[in-house]
Design an enzyme around this catalytic site. Structure first.
Site, PDB file in Angstrom:
ATOM      1  N   ALA A 278       0.867  -1.205   0.128  1.00 49.32           N
ATOM      2  CA  ALA A 278      -0.107   0.009   0.067  1.00 49.32           C
ATOM      3  C   ALA A 278       0.967   1.223   0.095  1.00 49.32           C
ATOM      4  O   ALA A 278       0.570   2.141  -0.611  1.00 49.32           O
ATOM      5  CB  ALA A 278      -0.994   0.013   1.175  1.00 49.32           C
ATOM      6  N   ASP A 324       7.622  31.508 -36.393  1.00 49.82           N
ATOM      7  CA  ASP A 324       7.658  31.789 -37.790  1.00 49.82           C
ATOM      8  C   ASP A 324       6.629  32.727 -37.916  1.00 49.82           C
ATOM      9  O   ASP A 324       5.552  32.693 -37.342  1.00 49.82           O
ATOM     10  CB  ASP A 324       7.645  30.707 -38.724  1.00 49.82           C
ATOM     11  CG  ASP A 324       8.668  29.726 -38.766  1.00 49.82           C
ATOM     12  OD1 ASP A 324       9.649  30.276 -38.741  1.00 49.82           O
ATOM     13  OD2 ASP A 324       8.454  28.576 -39.116  1.00 49.82           O
ATOM     14  N   ASP A 592      15.825  23.828 -40.827  1.00 49.67           N
ATOM     15  CA  ASP A 592      15.318  24.270 -39.425  1.00 49.67           C
ATOM     16  C   ASP A 592      15.607  22.979 -38.412  1.00 49.67           C
ATOM     17  O   ASP A 592      15.395  23.476 -37.179  1.00 49.67           O
ATOM     18  CB  ASP A 592      13.626  24.546 -39.212  1.00 49.67           C
ATOM     19  CG  ASP A 592      13.492  25.939 -40.050  1.00 49.67           C
ATOM     20  OD1 ASP A 592      14.417  26.698 -40.036  1.00 49.67           O
ATOM     21  OD2 ASP A 592      12.291  25.931 -40.630  1.00 49.67           O
ATOM     22  N   ASN A 654      -0.286   7.484   1.555  1.00 47.94           N
ATOM     23  CA  ASN A 654       0.554   6.389   1.843  1.00 47.94           C
ATOM     24  C   ASN A 654       1.235   6.630   3.280  1.00 47.94           C
ATOM     25  O   ASN A 654       1.426   5.507   4.012  1.00 47.94           O
ATOM     26  CB  ASN A 654       1.589   6.447   0.769  1.00 47.94           C
ATOM     27  CG  ASN A 654       1.019   5.679  -0.668  1.00 47.94           C
ATOM     28  OD1 ASN A 654      -0.339   5.437  -0.398  1.00 47.94           O
ATOM     29  ND2 ASN A 654       1.716   5.391  -1.538  1.00 47.94           N
ATOM     30  N   GLU A 657      -0.876   5.530   6.238  1.00 57.74           N
ATOM     31  CA  GLU A 657      -1.151   4.379   6.369  1.00 57.74           C
ATOM     32  C   GLU A 657       0.154   3.583   7.117  1.00 57.74           C
ATOM     33  O   GLU A 657      -0.114   3.054   8.045  1.00 57.74           O
ATOM     34  CB  GLU A 657      -1.384   3.496   4.797  1.00 57.74           C
ATOM     35  CG  GLU A 657      -2.581   3.798   4.135  1.00 57.74           C
ATOM     36  CD  GLU A 657      -2.839   3.674   2.842  1.00 57.74           C
ATOM     37  OE1 GLU A 657      -1.853   2.781   2.249  1.00 57.74           O
ATOM     38  OE2 GLU A 657      -3.641   4.396   1.965  1.00 57.74           O
ATOM     39  N   THR A 685      -8.575   4.397  -2.567  1.00 60.34           N
ATOM     40  CA  THR A 685      -8.228   5.803  -2.497  1.00 60.34           C
ATOM     41  C   THR A 685      -7.159   5.904  -3.557  1.00 60.34           C
ATOM     42  O   THR A 685      -6.871   7.223  -3.920  1.00 60.34           O
ATOM     43  CB  THR A 685      -7.720   6.160  -1.103  1.00 60.34           C
ATOM     44  OG1 THR A 685      -6.807   5.246  -0.949  1.00 60.34           O
ATOM     45  CG2 THR A 685      -8.865   6.003  -0.171  1.00 60.34           C
ATOM     46  N   ASP A 686      -6.339   5.049  -3.956  1.00 58.48           N
ATOM     47  CA  ASP A 686      -5.243   5.234  -4.995  1.00 58.48           C
ATOM     48  C   ASP A 686      -5.968   5.534  -6.269  1.00 58.48           C
ATOM     49  O   ASP A 686      -5.442   6.457  -7.080  1.00 58.48           O
ATOM     50  CB  ASP A 686      -4.392   4.218  -4.984  1.00 58.48           C
ATOM     51  CG  ASP A 686      -3.417   4.667  -3.762  1.00 58.48           C
ATOM     52  OD1 ASP A 686      -3.510   5.380  -2.825  1.00 58.48           O
ATOM     53  OD2 ASP A 686      -2.170   3.961  -3.726  1.00 58.48           O
TER      54      ASP A 686
END
Ligand code: ADP
Ligand code: MG
Length: 855
Positions: A278, A324, A592, A654, A657, A685-686
């Site tokens: 996690a 240009d 160019d 993270n 946790e 949640t991630d």
């Protein structure tokens, strides 16, 4: 094959073709039997390998093993739940990757190259992929040679064959059959796929396409398709690795502590591995890829085609746009409006004859300058086709933006007539003695026209009794007679003015770089507000005389560079870069390419650009429009902002946790979360909120602030501090919740902690949507994906709390209404704290802000 030894006509006959081209029906049949004119590409990674790759992360493998062992030993429900969560996670990862890949593939299709072929006797632009053997192909400067071709017509054609032969000198081509059996690099009447037309024009018959070409034979060797990580991804990978070790160390401590407290071994093992899975932000580089790919797709919708991922990152931080003039700032719709003849007859004959326009089925094919002159001549009764019957074309010295001249040679009653056109300076510099005396008068006339913003083309002619043995610029373009001037109007693009204003507001300086006359350039630059009367106009001549130091001293004050050659563009970029500017540079020609490669973001033209410039660039403007560059900057800023937002979102989550599980025992609290719970929170949640954050619309005023310094890392600008502070606050909220719940809610305590963790992260996701503005100001509904993902996650969490089967899996218990309200209230603390913080920042800022827009 011996195509180089046979006469052109015979090769054409061999290929059952015709000098005026194949018929459409024949071409279609040949395409079916020969296949597309493309090189073999490595087959895409098979689906199963893509899927299994989702499980290749060592931490995931460990988790699977741990779950399996735990399952065998005692907790099958636990093990199955963990496996399901891992599967869902992999499915999300897979689908995201798939989407990103599809987006990139679609962009690749948009960048396909085109070629002009003769079909049914008419020039026709087709995808190079659809060229077939027998096709008559017309080649122009800057084009990639699309197939292997036996030349039938050559106008000073020079080809860079280094891609095939390794030889860096350009090869001068001819249409004559060769006597000897020479090796490939010496077959001067052949063109090979993958080489580059560096100069001139030509045409010929296709003898081989696709894998049958010389390039195709060695294509296997070239088949490398390594995708390198963008700078941002690399930084996140490094960061992830460092964090990874720290997390592993903490997890080891958690394991030992748990065991010391008498927790069962497998539960602790699972917990620490789940925690590691996690907390290690191993998915971050992948999520960034997805955000960049989705960003690239948005950019393509706005006509900016991104060729390399890093450009999505960097386009937002440019400080200079060197653009240009013709076609980018102006419409490139030219009309001849002023005529200043010295020799009426010769002027319009030259306008018609010294002209590259071709008639196609659907109108005229050619550069707008050429078509405007063609039309003007026709209106005066000078038809190119009729004139060519009287004055057949013998040879052509193509237009070249270096010498700014073009000439054609025609047979004329036993003599030869040279028709010349180009910039006034170039044409007058090759005119004879009579014209030298009148130069002052002519230049005054040029300035009068240029002052009105007109593009001035000068014309000259010359008779030759005989053709020189070798036709070169030196032998042809000397001692001519001046025949007059034509002024072309090319109105500015209507949207360019607003785009320039928006650059100024965004701290970006737009400058004009052009081969045109300084007065023409300045008039248009003033009209667009790129320059004002005090601004400097630097000409290529002056630039050529300056040393690098002298240029550096003046470059930041210059807004218009006129009469510059493509080589000088490189010096301008380098000078700006020495002064710490982050430069976007546009270009369309072969020459160019060095400037485009050197610029921080090289931008090529999708319509007018050559293949070479498109290859060198990182971005292609599908509509050749300056305003599109500015849109791309805005989009780039938005994408980068959003990446920062989800880094700001995911890392504190993270951190919290890990910290909660790690710190709880130090406060005499039991292990707060179970492995399934940790994995669930991580999953919910991630993934969804991250995706939603990458779809977040641009913040107000995103183009009213100066560019982000390109060297600035991800964690500068307060992001590092933010992550630490929010991580600590979230941890404190959770530990506080646990302390309260353990003491007041009996066996419900763990469900309360678990739900608080989930809800608090969702609350954070809402607040992180804007760095400065309140969510009440930007509107809850302005990011529907976010709304849905938060709403959906809340419902799912409630289901986990209240549905008995899910209770069994996640070891939750039904909370009372009061308990639920407490959970919601405590979870939202982070949201309110951030809103209050943003409020103070806004008030503080408005007192001492006011960005000064540089002009
Ligand atoms: P830009 O693309 O910046 O407008 P160019 O290099 O195309 O600049 O043109 C520079 C000058 O060369 C123009 O001012 C014009 O006088 C001349 N010129 C441009 N196109 C042609 C052409 N097709 N034939 C002859 N002269 C040209
Ligand atoms: Mg041009």
């Amino acid at each position: 094959m011996n195509y180089h030894k046979q006469p052109f006509e015979q090769v054409v006959a061999d290929k059952q073709s015709d000098p005026v081209g194949l018929s459409a029906a024949d071409a279609a049949k040949r395409l079916l039997s020969h296949g597309p004119n493309s090189l073999y590409e490595a087959p895409p990674e098979p689906l199963w390998r893509k899927m299994t790759r989702q499980f290749s992360d060592p931490m995931i493998i460990m988790l699977i093993i741990a779950a399996a062992i735990a399952g065998l030993l005692q907790e099958p429900v636990d093990a199955i739940a963990i496996l399901v969560i891992i599967l869902v996670n992999a499915a999300i990862g897979f689908s995201q990757e798939y989407r990103a890949e599809k987006a990139m593939l679609a962009l690749k299709g948009l960048a396909a190259t085109h070629s002009t072929v003769l079909r049914d006797g008419q020039p026709l632009e087709i995808l190079s992929e659809n060229i077939v053997p027998g096709d008559i192909v017309l080649i122009e400067t800057g084009q990639f040679i699309p197939a292997d071709i036996r030349l039938g017509d050559v106008q000073l054609l020079r080809v860079d064959e280094s891609a095939l032969t390794g030889e860096s000198l350009v090869v001068e081509k001819t249409a004559q059959p060769l006597e000897n059996d020479v090796s490939l690099p010496d077959r001067k009447n052949m063109l090979y796929k993958g080489t580059i037309a560096a100069y001139g024009r030509g045409g010929g018959v296709v003898v081989a396409t696709g894998m049958a070409t010389e390039l195709g034979k060695i294509a296997q060797l070239l088949n490398e398709t390594s995708v390198s990580a963008t700078p941002l991804q690399q930084r996140m990978q490094d960061f992830g690795r460092k964090i990874g070790w720290a997390v592993l160390a903490i997890c080891a401590v958690v394991l030992v502590f748990g065991l010391l407290q008498g927790e069962p071994l497998f539960k602790m093992l699972l917990t620490s591995v789940a925690l590691a899975v996690a907390a290690i932000p191993e998915a971050l580089p992948a999520v960034i890829t997805v955000a960049l790919a989705i960003g690239a797709k948005c950019l393509a919708k706005r006509n900016a085609l991104i060729k390399s991922m890093p450009a999505v990152e960097t386009i937002g931080s440019i400080t200079y746009i060197c653009s240009d003039k013709t076609g980018t700032l102006t419409q490139n719709i030219m009309t001849a409006v002023e005529f200043s003849p010295v020799d009426y007859q010769q002027l319009f004959m030259a306008a018609a004859l010294c002209n590259t326009v071709r008639r196609a089925a659907d109108g005229l094919l050619g550069d707008p300058t050429e078509t405007a002159l063609f039309d003007a001549a026709m209106q005066k009764g000078f038809e190119k086709a009729n004139l060519l019957e009287e004055y057949p074309l013998v040879a052509e010295l193509p237009f070249d933006s270096e010498r700014k001249l073009m000439s054609t040679i025609h047979r004329a009653n036993g003599q030869y007539l040279v028709m010349i056109k180009g910039s006034a300076e170039s044409v007058l510099s090759i005119c004879g003695a009579e014209d030298v005396a009148l130069r002052g008068k002519y230049f005054a006339e040029v300035e009068k026209l240029a002052n009105d913003g007109l593009r001035v083309i000068a014309f000259a002619y010359k008779y030759l009794a005989e053709l020189p043995l070798i036709i070169t610029i030196e032998t042809i373009e000397t001692g001519a007679c001046f025949s007059g001037l034509i002024g072309l109007i090319d109105p500015p693009r209507p949207e360019a003015r607003a785009a320039v204003a928006s650059c100024h507001a965004a701290g970006i300086i737009p400058v004009m770089i052009t081969g045109d006359h300084p007065l023409t350039a300045l008039t248009i630059a003033k009209n667009l507000n790129i320059a004002n009367s005090e601004s400097l106009v630097l000409t290529g001549k002056e630039l050529g005389e300056y040393s690098d130091q002298e240029l550096d001293a003046i470059v930041l004050k210059t807004r218009v560079f006129a009469r510059v050659s493509p080589e000088q563009k490189l010096r301008i970029v380098q000078s700006l870069q020495r002064l710490d500017q982050f430069v976007a540079m546009t270009g369309d020609g072969v020459n160019d390419a060095p400037a485009l490669k050197t610029a921080n973001v090289g931008i090529a033209m999708g319509k007018a650009g050559t293949d070479v410039s498109r290859e060198a660039a990182q971005m292609i403007l599908l509509d050749d429009n300056f305003a599109t560059i500015v849109n791309a900057v805005e989009e780039g800023r938005r994408i980068f902002d959003n990446i920062i937002k989800f880094i700001r979102y995911i890392l504190p989550s993270n951190a919290c946790e890990v910290l909660v599980v790690f710190l709880a025992p130090f406060f005499g609290l039991p292990l707060p979360l179970l492995p399934v719970q940790i994995l669930w929170v991580n999953l919910v949640t991630d993934s969804l909120p991250c995706l939603a954050l990458s779809l977040e619309p641009a913040e107000h005023g995103i183009m009213n602030k100066p560019p982000r310094p390109p060297q600035a890392g991800v964690f500068s600008d307060g992001t590092g501090k933010y992550i630490i502070v929010v991580g600590i606050v979230l941890t404190a909220i959770l530990l506080g919740m646990q302390y309260f719940a353990v003491n007041n809610s009996g066996s419900h305590w763990q469900t309360m902690v678990f739900s608080t963790l989930c809800f608090a992260q969702l609350a954070h996701a809402l607040a992180v949507r804007s760095r400065t503005e309140s969510i009440f100001a930007i509107g809850f509904c302005s990011n529907k994906t976010m709304l849905f993902s938060v709403f959906g996650s809340v419902i799912a969490q409630l289901a986990i709390i209240y549905l008995p089967p899910l209770q069994l899996i996640f070891k939750t218990e039904a909370l009372s209404l009061a308990e639920l309200l407490i959970v919601v209230a405590i979870s939202s603390v982070i949201f309110w704290l951030l809103e209050i913080w943003k409020y103070f920042c806004r008030n503080h800022k408005s007192q001492n802000s006011a960005i000064t827009a540089p002009v």
